[in-house]
Each structure stands twice: as structure tokens, then as C-alpha cells.
Design a protein around this motif. Structure first.
Motif, short mmCIF file in Angstrom:
data_model
loop_
_atom_site.label_atom_id
_atom_site.label_comp_id
_atom_site.label_asym_id
_atom_site.label_seq_id
_atom_site.Cartn_x
_atom_site.Cartn_y
_atom_site.Cartn_z
N UNK A 44 0.75 -0.77 -0.61
CA UNK A 44 -0.21 0.27 0.23
C UNK A 44 1.15 1.48 0.45
N UNK A 45 0.50 1.97 -0.93
CA UNK A 45 1.53 3.73 -1.24
C UNK A 45 1.73 3.99 0.24
N UNK A 46 1.25 4.70 1.20
CA UNK A 46 0.77 4.90 2.13
C UNK A 46 2.44 4.27 3.13
N UNK A 47 1.96 3.19 3.08
CA UNK A 47 3.23 1.85 3.62
C UNK A 47 4.37 2.16 3.55
N UNK A 48 4.40 2.54 2.09
CA UNK A 48 5.60 2.71 1.55
C UNK A 48 6.94 4.53 1.84
N UNK A 49 6.08 5.32 1.69
CA UNK A 49 5.66 6.42 2.13
C UNK A 49 6.41 6.71 3.50
N UNK A 50 6.38 5.92 4.15
CA UNK A 50 6.17 5.85 5.11
C UNK A 50 7.74 5.35 6.09
N UNK A 51 7.76 4.26 4.73
CA UNK A 51 9.63 3.45 4.82
C UNK A 51 10.32 4.82 3.89
N UNK A 52 9.94 5.03 3.23
CA UNK A 52 11.23 6.32 3.05
C UNK A 52 11.34 7.61 3.77
N UNK A 53 10.29 7.65 4.51
CA UNK A 53 10.65 8.69 5.68
C UNK A 53 11.37 8.08 6.14
N UNK A 54 11.83 6.78 6.53
CA UNK A 54 11.92 6.15 8.05
C UNK A 54 13.75 6.61 6.89
N UNK A 55 13.98 6.03 5.55
CA UNK A 55 15.41 6.59 4.72
C UNK A 55 15.54 7.83 4.87
N UNK A 56 14.48 8.41 4.48
CA UNK A 56 15.41 10.13 5.13
C UNK A 56 15.86 10.27 5.74
N UNK A 57 15.12 10.52 6.81
CA UNK A 57 15.67 10.02 8.34
C UNK A 57 17.05 9.89 8.79
N UNK A 58 17.44 8.44 8.62
CA UNK A 58 18.62 8.07 8.61
C UNK A 58 19.57 8.82 7.71
N UNK A 59 19.40 8.80 6.13
CA UNK A 59 20.32 9.67 5.55
C UNK A 59 20.87 11.24 5.95
N UNK A 60 19.74 11.45 6.31
CA UNK A 60 19.90 13.03 7.52
C UNK A 60 20.87 12.81 8.64
N UNK A 61 20.69 11.85 9.47
CA UNK A 61 21.15 11.38 10.33
C UNK A 61 22.48 10.58 10.07
N UNK A 63 24.44 12.04 7.43
CA UNK A 63 24.86 13.45 7.10
C UNK A 63 25.54 14.48 8.18
N UNK A 64 24.39 14.19 9.33
CA UNK A 64 25.03 15.20 10.67
C UNK A 64 25.65 14.49 11.09
N UNK A 65 26.50 13.55 11.23
CA UNK A 65 27.40 12.87 11.66
C UNK A 65 28.80 12.77 11.18
N UNK A 66 28.17 12.72 9.65
CA UNK A 66 29.90 13.27 8.54
C UNK A 66 29.96 14.39 9.05
N UNK A 67 29.43 15.38 8.71
CA UNK A 67 29.44 16.72 9.04
C UNK A 67 30.63 17.48 10.24
N UNK A 68 29.68 17.27 11.15
CA UNK A 68 30.52 16.97 12.55
C UNK A 68 31.27 16.13 12.81
N UNK A 69 32.59 15.10 11.58
CA UNK A 69 32.89 15.27 11.88
C UNK A 69 33.97 15.67 10.85
N UNK A 70 33.20 15.99 9.83
CA UNK A 70 34.52 17.27 8.98
C UNK A 70 34.62 18.83 9.55
#
Length: 99
Positions: A44-61, A63-70
Motif C-alpha cells: 500500500x502506498x502510504x506504507x511505502x511512503x512511511x518507509x521512504x520517510x524513515x530512509x530520509x531520516x536515516x540519511x539525514x542522521x 549527514x549530521x554525523x559526517x558533517x560533525x566529523x568533518x
């Protein structure tokens, strides 16, 4: 420390930083594979959208770790070495991240 090579900068990472980044990327890769499987299984579309949102949050995390280290390593080292152009590079990078 950074090294110049063919106009591309590289960075040797401490083992702990390397492992942490790779572990995050492995989890993200697994999440993306899970989303692909959901599409293949006509989830179902909304189930996929929720998982995509989780991936975006993981990518943001990631980025935050990499940026802080940089900032703590590359940027701080360059500023101490008098390479003020690194601040301009950091500002440009932040502008790209905030689009």
C-alpha cells in the motif's frame, strides 16, 4: 588528515568513524532494499511512503554525523593551518545541504 590527489581531496578516517559510517550506510541500504521489495509486492502506498520517510531520516542522521566529523577534523585542522578558504567551502556545502 586530508591529502590532495588529482584535484580530489580524500580523508583517512579513524576506525571508529569508518565503522560507524559504514554501519549506517548498510542499514540504509537494507531499508532501500526493503522499499524495493514493498513495491515489487504491491504494498500500500502510504506504507511505502512511511518507509521512504524513515530512509530520509536515516540519511539525514548520516549527514549530521559526517558533517560533525568533518568540522571537528578537516575544517578545524585547515583553519589552524591558515587555510581560510575551507570556511568558504563549508558554507557552500551547508548551502547545498539546506536546499
Amino acid at each position: 588528515m586530508e591529502k590532495e590527489c588529482c584535484t580530489h581531496k580524500t580523508k583517512e578516517r579513524q576506525e571508529a568513524e569508518y565503522r560507524s559510517l559504514i554501519n549506517r550506510l548498510n542499514r540504509i541500504e537494507g531499508q532501500v532494499r526493503g522499499i524495493k521489495k514493498m513495491v515489487e509486492n504491491s504494498a500500500y502506498c502510504t506504507d511505502i511512503l512511511i518507509q521512504v520517510s524513515a530512509v530520509q531520516a536515516a540519511l539525514n542522521a548520516f549527514n549530521k554525523e559526517l558533517l560533525a566529523n568533518h568540522i571537528k577534523t578537516c575544517v578545524a585542522d585547515d583553519i589552524r593551518a591558515g587555510k581560510e578558504e575551507t570556511v568558504d567551502e563549508l558554507v557552500a556545502t551547508l548551502q547545498k545541504l539546506m536546499k
